[in-house]
Scaffold this motif. Structure first.
Motif, mmCIF file in Angstrom:
data_model
loop_
_atom_site.group_PDB
_atom_site.id
_atom_site.type_symbol
_atom_site.label_atom_id
_atom_site.label_comp_id
_atom_site.label_asym_id
_atom_site.label_seq_id
_atom_site.Cartn_x
_atom_site.Cartn_y
_atom_site.Cartn_z
ATOM 1 N N UNK A 182 -69.955 -44.812 -6.913
ATOM 2 C CA UNK A 182 -69.089 -43.667 -7.218
ATOM 3 C C UNK A 182 -67.640 -44.115 -7.282
ATOM 4 N N UNK A 183 -66.853 -43.406 -8.098
ATOM 5 C CA UNK A 183 -65.470 -43.832 -8.346
ATOM 6 C C UNK A 183 -64.459 -42.714 -8.137
ATOM 7 N N UNK A 184 -63.302 -43.138 -7.658
ATOM 8 C CA UNK A 184 -62.131 -42.264 -7.627
ATOM 9 C C UNK A 184 -61.459 -42.362 -8.991
ATOM 10 N N UNK A 185 -60.769 -41.310 -9.369
ATOM 11 C CA UNK A 185 -60.048 -41.296 -10.643
ATOM 12 C C UNK A 185 -58.556 -41.213 -10.379
ATOM 13 N N UNK A 186 -57.798 -42.065 -11.062
ATOM 14 C CA UNK A 186 -56.329 -41.972 -11.009
ATOM 15 C C UNK A 186 -55.865 -41.699 -12.436
ATOM 16 N N UNK A 187 -55.414 -40.468 -12.674
ATOM 17 C CA UNK A 187 -55.043 -40.034 -14.027
ATOM 18 C C UNK A 187 -53.524 -40.073 -14.149
ATOM 19 N N UNK A 188 -53.044 -40.895 -15.104
ATOM 20 C CA UNK A 188 -51.614 -41.186 -15.215
ATOM 21 C C UNK A 188 -51.025 -40.590 -16.491
ATOM 22 N N UNK A 189 -49.995 -39.750 -16.344
ATOM 23 C CA UNK A 189 -49.201 -39.375 -17.518
ATOM 24 C C UNK A 189 -48.245 -40.556 -17.762
ATOM 25 N N UNK A 190 -47.641 -40.622 -18.936
ATOM 26 C CA UNK A 190 -46.848 -41.814 -19.301
ATOM 27 C C UNK A 190 -47.763 -43.043 -19.245
ATOM 28 N N UNK A 191 -48.997 -42.867 -19.689
ATOM 29 C CA UNK A 191 -50.037 -43.873 -19.514
ATOM 30 C C UNK A 191 -49.689 -45.276 -19.976
ATOM 31 N N UNK A 192 -49.153 -45.403 -21.205
ATOM 32 C CA UNK A 192 -48.828 -46.739 -21.718
ATOM 33 C C UNK A 192 -47.751 -47.405 -20.878
ATOM 34 N N UNK A 193 -46.818 -46.600 -20.373
ATOM 35 C CA UNK A 193 -45.745 -47.144 -19.518
ATOM 36 C C UNK A 193 -46.343 -47.683 -18.216
ATOM 37 N N UNK A 194 -47.308 -46.953 -17.667
ATOM 38 C CA UNK A 194 -47.940 -47.424 -16.429
ATOM 39 C C UNK A 194 -48.714 -48.724 -16.644
ATOM 40 N N UNK A 195 -49.339 -48.860 -17.815
ATOM 41 C CA UNK A 195 -50.058 -50.110 -18.097
ATOM 42 C C UNK A 195 -49.094 -51.266 -18.390
ATOM 43 N N UNK A 196 -48.068 -50.986 -19.222
ATOM 44 C CA UNK A 196 -47.181 -52.069 -19.655
ATOM 45 C C UNK A 196 -46.082 -52.379 -18.636
ATOM 46 N N UNK A 197 -45.394 -51.349 -18.179
ATOM 47 C CA UNK A 197 -44.256 -51.558 -17.273
ATOM 48 C C UNK A 197 -44.681 -51.495 -15.799
ATOM 49 N N UNK A 198 -45.686 -50.684 -15.513
ATOM 50 C CA UNK A 198 -46.175 -50.571 -14.132
ATOM 51 C C UNK A 198 -47.221 -51.618 -13.794
ATOM 52 N N UNK A 199 -47.754 -52.289 -14.837
ATOM 53 C CA UNK A 199 -48.759 -53.369 -14.679
ATOM 54 C C UNK A 199 -49.974 -52.914 -13.872
ATOM 55 N N UNK A 200 -50.413 -51.709 -14.150
ATOM 56 C CA UNK A 200 -51.508 -51.102 -13.400
ATOM 57 C C UNK A 200 -52.818 -51.892 -13.498
ATOM 58 N N UNK A 201 -53.145 -52.404 -14.695
ATOM 59 C CA UNK A 201 -54.424 -53.109 -14.865
ATOM 60 C C UNK A 201 -54.466 -54.374 -13.998
ATOM 61 N N UNK A 202 -53.395 -55.155 -14.047
ATOM 62 C CA UNK A 202 -53.301 -56.385 -13.246
ATOM 63 C C UNK A 202 -53.384 -56.055 -11.759
ATOM 64 N N UNK A 203 -52.682 -54.998 -11.386
ATOM 65 C CA UNK A 203 -52.666 -54.563 -9.988
ATOM 66 C C UNK A 203 -54.046 -54.095 -9.551
ATOM 67 N N UNK A 204 -54.713 -53.350 -10.425
ATOM 68 C CA UNK A 204 -56.067 -52.876 -10.139
ATOM 69 C C UNK A 204 -57.004 -54.067 -9.893
#
Length: 241
Positions: free
Chosen positions: A36-58
């Motif tokens: 089972x998974x938790x969901x983290x839903x991000x507005x400004x999605x591309x910014x979170x991936x590119x500038x927030x580096x969410x994928x690498x952090x995940x």
């Protein structure tokens, strides 16, 4: 170094917004339909991936068992004007966007992923106006979204009023940051605004409420991704530990 997880694109032809919306979904490398998974839903999605580096952090946080099984979902905007119409409490599309988020997005994610189907397993994450949108949506639909991470949210008198009169705060877990230097932030319309003072007022309201919350004033923090990114690991490990 490449990403370890999988990035998947899904589309929703939104009845509320009358437009095709894209969801960029990041599954951890260890993803299994048996878990089972938790969901983290991000507005400004591309910014979170590119500038927030969410994928690498995940990748890193999952590898080190620093967070629970979490799927990240990014939703982006067309341009700064579209963003304001959707995220700002007075925006023309704000109501439609909140319905899209709480009904269409959640419904799709619960259909395709083994989620817990509980408010406590859904987190809304946003910076600035996207943070405002996250907080306002969770206050309205606490049985859908139980957690909020807000980084330097835009706070005006209506946001303070809604929060103060909310009956649902005891159902929410809130992680809230603001930078110490956010006293003259330039907004989309060109005006400057002090973000620090109203965020402190929001913090006072939350302190006097039954919300479960963490609040941090980031030392030297300005209204930029540099500071939001620096704080991202702490925000995620606090919420998904």
């Amino acid at each position: 170094m490449g990403r370890k997880g999988s990035m998947i694109e899904k589309h929703i032809n939104s009845n509320y917004l009358d437009e095709k919306m894209t969801l960029l979904i990041y599954q951890p490398e260890s993803y299994s339909p048996m878990d089972n998974y938790h969901l983290c839903i991000m507005q400004d999605g591309n910014d979170y991936y590119q500038l927030g580096r969410i994928a690498t952090l995940s990748d890193r946080l999952h590898d080190n068992n620093e967070i629970m099984n979490t799927i990240f979902v990014g939703i982006h905007y067309k341009n700064k004007y579209d963003r304001r119409e959707k995220y700002h409490p007075n925006g023309k599309e704000n109501e439609a966007y909140i319905q899209f988020l709480s009904r269409e997005v959640v419904s799709l994610l619960d259909d395709i992923y083994p989620t817990y189907n509980l408010a406590k397993s859904r987190t809304l994450l946003g910076d600035s106006l996207a943070g405002t949108l996250a907080l306002m949506t969770a206050i309205r639909y606490p049985n859908t979204f139980g957690n909020v991470i807000i980084q330097s949210p835009y706070v005006d008198s209506s946001v303070l009023q809604v929060t103060e009169s909310a009956q649902s705060l005891d159902k929410l877990t809130i992680y809230h940051t603001i930078g110490e230097k956010e006293t003259a932030v330039t907004m989309t319309n060109g005006e400057t605004m002090n973000f620090l003072t109203p965020n402190r007022e929001l913090h006072n309201i939350l302190t006097n409420s039954s919300a479960n919350f963490e609040y941090y004033e980031l030392e030297g923090g300005e209204h930029t991704w540099k500071y939001w990114q620096k704080n991202m690991k702490h925000a995620l490990t606090s919420m998904f530990n």
